[in-house]
Enzyme design. Structure first.
Site: not given
Ligand code: AMP
Length: 301
Positions: A47, A50, A53-54, A78, A168, A171, A174, A205
């Site tokens: 999303m 960034l 982590g991304h 969401q 990741g 989450d 998820q 992060m």
């Protein structure tokens, strides 16, 4: 699951410059020119806003695929409140700069669709039944959240058509739900779980961290501290004692407002009462600092 491509071939990706597409047609045109039946296509849905982590997911995707697509799309279905959607950090210019500056790893396709490109003219979430996974933890506090996540991930997987998709463990709920979605829909994609990247203080992060003041950001490391102590206590302390200890720790905290703490079995995500030695468990925390919601988790065994 059978994925027909040269997985883990460690070949450099084919694209020679960062390409940004906003329409499905232009993305498909580009992919068609690059893909062969043997290509691995790695997909990293994000999303935006960034952070490292991304970028760790993107790096892993680059290592394991010939072609990599990163999507940047703030998914409206969401979010539980219009306010949260509105204040969600967005900075496309900086995001593209960050991706571009990963130059030593080669270059990437960035897909930045409009709402219409993803949803057509009906921005609605589907009523998925994830076998109860969606009702635990986040599901209790963010009703409908995972229906929105499932809807957008299914649409994005359909549009991009990856062989591998990277998510990741930050989450974790998820991640389990997306694995279930792929099973339910028999999608021919391998879901790759990536470990949690943390700030030097231990704070996981998150795109939301930039909304914290410097003081709050440093204080927020208490969340990970609680998770680490939970892990230390896990083998020899009754679960209700650990839960009480965490509640007490945050009860006295004027900055962090604990929403939930749970020790759950990793596959079903059901709250654990007794520990079965052959099963895997995780501790999960959600907490607020002002109106900024932070989540984190840790593997316990
Ligand atoms: P988001 O942009 O928040 O939707 O996240 C996009 C992807 O990045 C999701 O798969 C997240 O789980 C993952 N992600 C977010 N933060 C982290 C982190 N600190 N470490 C690893 N992965 C992360």
């Amino acid at each position: 699951m059978q994925i027909n491509c040269n997985s883990l071939s460690l070949q450099p990706i084919i694209v020679k410059s960062m390409k940004v597409f906003t329409t499905n047609q232009s993305l498909h045109f580009c992919l068609a020119s690059l893909k062969t039946p043997a290509s691995c296509l790695g997909f990293v849905p994000t999303m935006g806003a960034l952070h490292q982590g991304h970028l760790s997911l993107i790096k892993r995707a680059i290592k394991e695929n010939e072609i990599v697509v990163v999507s940047i799309f703030v998914n409206p279905t969401q979010f539980n409140s219009a306010g949260d959607l509105e204040t969600y950090p967005r900075n496309l210019k900086q995001d593209l700069k960050k991706i571009e500056s990963m130059e030593s790893l080669g270059e990437i396709i960035v897909y930045v669709p409009s709402e219409a490109a993803v949803y057509g003219n009906s921005v609605e979430k589907e009523a998925f039944d994830f076998g109860g996974l969606e009702l635990q933890m986040e599901g209790k506090f963010r009703p409908g959240h995972f229906q929105g996540v499932g809807t957008v991930v299914q649409k994005l997987l359909d549009i991009v058509g990856p062989t591998h998709a990277y998510f990741g463990e930050k989450d974790f709920q998820q991640l389990q739900i997306i694995k279930k979605l792929v099973k339910m829909t028999k999608a021919n994609v391998k879901i790759v779980a990536c470990s949690i990247e943390r700030e030097p203080s231990g704070l996981a992060m998150s795109s939301r961290n930039i909304r914290l003041t410097t003081g709050e950001r440093s204080h927020a490391s208490k969340i990970y501290e609680a998770l680490k102590i939970t892990k230390d206590k896990f083998s020899d302390t009754p679960l209700d004692e650990i839960t009480q200890w965490v509640a007490d720790k945050f009860e006295k905290d004027a900055i962090i407002n604990l929403e939930y703490f749970e020790i759950s079995e990793q596959l079903t995500l059901q709250s654990a009462n007794i520990i079965e030695p052959q099963k895997k468990y995780r501790a999960f925390i959600s907490a607020y600092i002002r109106n900024i919601r932070l989540i984190d988790n840790i593997a316990l065994n």
